[in-house]
Structure formats: C-alpha cells, structure tokens
Design an enzyme around this catalytic site. Structure first.
Site, PDB file in Angstrom:
ATOM      1  N   ASN A 171       1.115  10.162  -8.047  1.00  0.00           N
ATOM      2  CA  ASN A 171       0.944   8.448  -8.100  1.00  0.00           C
ATOM      3  C   ASN A 171       0.021   8.010  -8.906  1.00  0.00           C
ATOM      4  OD1 ASN A 171       1.791   5.742  -7.350  1.00  0.00           O
ATOM      5  ND2 ASN A 171       1.532   6.191  -5.354  1.00  0.00           N
TER       6      ASN A 171
ATOM      7  N   GLY B 220       0.829  -1.147   0.025  1.00  0.00           N
ATOM      8  CA  GLY B 220       0.034  -0.172   0.000  1.00  0.00           C
ATOM      9  C   GLY B 220       0.914   1.376   0.167  1.00  0.00           C
ATOM     10  N   ALA B 221       0.507   2.322  -0.844  1.00  0.00           N
ATOM     11  CA  ALA B 221       1.450   3.335  -0.979  1.00  0.00           C
ATOM     12  C   ALA B 221       1.516   4.116   0.389  1.00  0.00           C
ATOM     13  CB  ALA B 221       0.977   4.492  -2.205  1.00  0.00           C
TER      14      ALA B 221
ATOM     15  N   TYR C  21      -5.230  -5.916  -9.505  1.00  0.00           N
ATOM     16  CA  TYR C  21      -5.915  -5.521  -8.145  1.00  0.00           C
ATOM     17  C   TYR C  21      -7.189  -6.228  -8.094  1.00  0.00           C
ATOM     18  CZ  TYR C  21      -2.413  -1.669  -8.361  1.00  0.00           C
ATOM     19  OH  TYR C  21      -0.991  -1.081  -8.446  1.00  0.00           O
TER      20      TYR C  21
ATOM     21  N   GLY D 195      12.696   9.535 -13.067  1.00  0.00           N
ATOM     22  CA  GLY D 195      12.970   8.271 -13.074  1.00  0.00           C
ATOM     23  C   GLY D 195      14.618   8.149 -12.626  1.00  0.00           C
TER      24      GLY D 195
ATOM     25  N   ARG E 283      -9.914  -5.323  -5.601  1.00  0.00           N
ATOM     26  CA  ARG E 283      -9.969  -4.420  -4.369  1.00  0.00           C
ATOM     27  C   ARG E 283     -11.435  -3.848  -4.297  1.00  0.00           C
ATOM     28  NH1 ARG E 283      -5.188  -0.304  -5.944  1.00  0.00           N
ATOM     29  NH2 ARG E 283      -5.483   0.196  -3.658  1.00  0.00           N
TER      30      ARG E 283
ATOM     31  N   ASN F  78       3.403   2.225   2.848  1.00  0.00           N
ATOM     32  CA  ASN F  78       4.900   2.231   2.581  1.00  0.00           C
ATOM     33  C   ASN F  78       5.717   3.401   3.146  1.00  0.00           C
ATOM     34  OD1 ASN F  78       4.808  -0.333   1.404  1.00  0.00           O
ATOM     35  ND2 ASN F  78       4.531   0.729  -0.831  1.00  0.00           N
TER      36      ASN F  78
ATOM     37  N   GLY G 186       8.985   4.927  -5.429  1.00  0.00           N
ATOM     38  CA  GLY G 186       8.480   6.435  -5.434  1.00  0.00           C
ATOM     39  C   GLY G 186       7.957   6.601  -3.984  1.00  0.00           C
ATOM     40  N   ASP G 187       7.328   5.590  -3.315  1.00  0.00           N
ATOM     41  CA  ASP G 187       6.895   5.690  -1.910  1.00  0.00           C
ATOM     42  C   ASP G 187       8.009   5.954  -0.889  1.00  0.00           C
ATOM     43  OD1 ASP G 187       4.050   5.301  -2.906  1.00  0.00           O
ATOM     44  OD2 ASP G 187       4.339   2.927  -2.740  1.00  0.00           O
TER      45      ASP G 187
END
Length: 348
Positions: A178, A47-48, A116, A238, A118, A51, A267-268
C-alpha cells in the site's frame, strides 16, 4: 482447483484477524463535482485497515480493529461506523490530547485526489507497546499496511516490531505494501521491502512494486524473485489479474470486468476477500476469486466500503470468473504442507 495455501492455526478464540492502523473521517463531494465547485459534501470514514476489518466481517470472519482516536466527535463517528459494520473495536484507545485524522476527496476526470490532514493525529502516537495488548495476542493474524510506518517514528517502530520481532507466541502476519507516495519524503524502498520479507502473507500491486523497486520488475514472477520470503505473495496487476505464489507454485486468476465508480478502497477489499478465503481453508483459485468479487463491491461505490453482492449475484460472479492459470515454478512439490507452514508462521 489447486490447494496450495496454508491456513494459520486458530487461537483460543478461533480465527480472529486484528487490523492495526489509522482510520480518519472522510469528506467527499456527493455530486462528483470537484471540491472547488461543489456545495455538497458527505461525511464518511476511511482507513485501509478498518476497510479490511469491515469486509472481513461481511465475509463472516471475526475481525478486530486496533487503533487510536481523538476524544472528539470525529473519533466517535469513526468508532460508531466501524462497530456498526460488525467489527470488534474494544481495543481502540481514545487520546484526550490529539485529534482524529481527516481526509478530503477531490474527484475530477483524471481520478480522485486525496488530501490528508493527519499530522499529529491520535493514531500517529501508536507505538510497539500496543502489540502487548491481549486483544492482539489472542488473534490468529495481524494485518497492517505500508501506510502505518509513514505516520510517525513510533508507528514505524510499531510496524517493525509487528513483523520483524518474532517471539514464539506471535500471531501470523499479513502485510499490504500500500505505497502512498504523498505520505513519504523519499520512497521507502528498503523499509517496505524489509517489512514485506518478514510477513507471512503479502499483497502488492505490480505498479507499486515497479515504483518502489524498479521498472525491471515487469511480471509477477519478477516481484516474487525480489520478495522470495513471504509464505504467500499476492501480486495484483490492476484490472488484468492477480497471482498468488506459495512454495513452488503460482496461480493466476483474471480480474472481473466492473464498471468503476471509484477505485479507492478496492485493494483493501481484495485483501479482505483473499484473507477470508484463506482462513476458511479455500483453494488458491477461490481465494483470488473471492478477492476479486470483494474488490468489485468497493469499485461500485464512492465510499471505501461498499456492500457485498447478494448471495445469488455473488455465486454468479464466482461462476463467471475466468479460468485460472496454474504454474509450477520449480522442481519439487506443488503444494504447501499446511502443518509445517502454519507452524513456521506462528514461530513454532
């Protein structure tokens, strides 16, 4: 070093970051073989927002994860995993009627695909009423991502209320764009721009900015021109570099060279590292460097959350960071006024 950042004023509890969003149980092959062929799956969580909370805890920044989980074994697994990482989970709600979400990773030579499961999850029932929680009101900073408003109408209302409703006592806000195309029927260009423009700190990748808002955004400065309102804007390019904008100055720090095992979660990790530096009053360069080092921890593992380097390696990585580039973008002061910016961010 260039001190161009502001640090939000601490609340009664000191600095606490509340990360709001869904975390799911994750299934992934342990042998790196595609799902169609593998016989080995590992159970983890993903989970972003959690994280970010876990990496903040790794940096000795108090973090709180706020969400909803199903009253099921997956929900208990998620709660245990996030709590074990040192994150406060006391504000997580249990839903007796909806399940915990699930994702499945499918690796191949082109990268890792994620599926996913969800829809109708416990977290999809989150809404703006959550923001009245004392656990959220006591925080220094709220962190959300562009994933949350994709989950349901009520989650979109939650995100809009978190960023666009600005009562005097609202904590400062952090937003990671995101953008996940698979979660949206149509690119949410205006919605994500609205949320980004309303936040105090914003993280966005150059590639996702181009996907959302146009290929003409070729440079980090183009993204800043498109998103002029955030007090701090971080544009990630990047494996090349990341640039932080504040007031009339930008600082660019090249990325570290890392052997990549999997990019999911990097990224997180970067956002957590940057926010940890920000709350500790570090310079812009050091905040970006800390973001890069933390992202490297995620890139080296197949799970979303990997261990930070030991203290010795951590220092060596910081020392190896290439020299930053500092640019004055316009006439005027080079630094932000910490007092005035913090007051503005807190709605004072």
């Amino acid at each position: 070093m260039t001190d161009l950042l502001w640090r939000p004023a601490a609340r009664a509890e000191g600095h606490v970051v509340a990360c709001i969003g869904e975390t799911m149980v994750a299934l992934a092959p342990t042998d790196g073989i595609a799902l169609e062929q593998t016989t080995c799956l590992a159970l983890d969580v993903a989970g972003a927002e959690s994280n970010v909370a876990m990496y903040l805890a790794d940096h000795a920044v108090r973090s709180r994860w706020v969400s909803r989980l199903g009253d099921d074994v997956f929900g208990r697994r998620v709660l245990h995993r996030v709590r074990a990482a040192g994150v406060d989970v006391t504000a997580v709600q249990t839903d007796p009627d909806r399940p915990t979400g699930l994702l499945v990773k499918d690796p191949d030579a082109a990268g890792t695909r994620v599926s996913y499961y969800r829809r109708g999850s416990a977290a999809s029932a989150m809404g703006p009423d959550m923001l009245a929680s004392p656990a959220l009101r006591a925080a220094t900073l709220w962190h959300l991502t562009g994933i949350t408003p994709a989950l349901s109408d009520s989650c979109r209302e939650l995100a809009m209320a978190a960023f666009c409703d600005k009562p005097a006592d609202r904590p400062a806000t952090s937003f990671d764009v995101n953008y996940r195309p698979s979660l949206w029927r149509e690119p949410p260009r205006e919605l994500l721009r609205t949320l980004a423009q309303a936040a105090d700190v914003v993280f966005v990748g150059l590639d996702e900015a181009q996907s959302l808002w146009g290929e003409e955004l070729r440079e980090a400065t183009d993204v800043r021109a498109y998103l002029p309102d955030p007090r701090i804007l971080i544009v990630k390019d990047g494996a090349t570099a990341a640039t932080a904008f504040c007031a009339d100055t930008s600082v660019t720090v090249p990325s570290l060279k890392v052997d990549i095992v999997e990019s999911v979660g990097a990224g997180d990790a970067f956002a957590a590292g940057f926010l940890a530096g920000l709350l500790k009053g570090q310079s812009a360069e050091r905040c970006l460097q800390t973001g890069h080092v933390t992202a490297a921890a995620a890139l080296r593992v197949t799970s979303d959350h990997g261990p930070l380097p030991d203290p010795g390696e951590y220092r060596r990585l910081l020392e190896r960071s290439p020299a930053p580039q500092v640019n004055a973008l316009a006439q005027g002061e080079v630094t932000c006024d910490p007092q005035s910016v913090a007051a503005g961010a807190l709605g004072q």
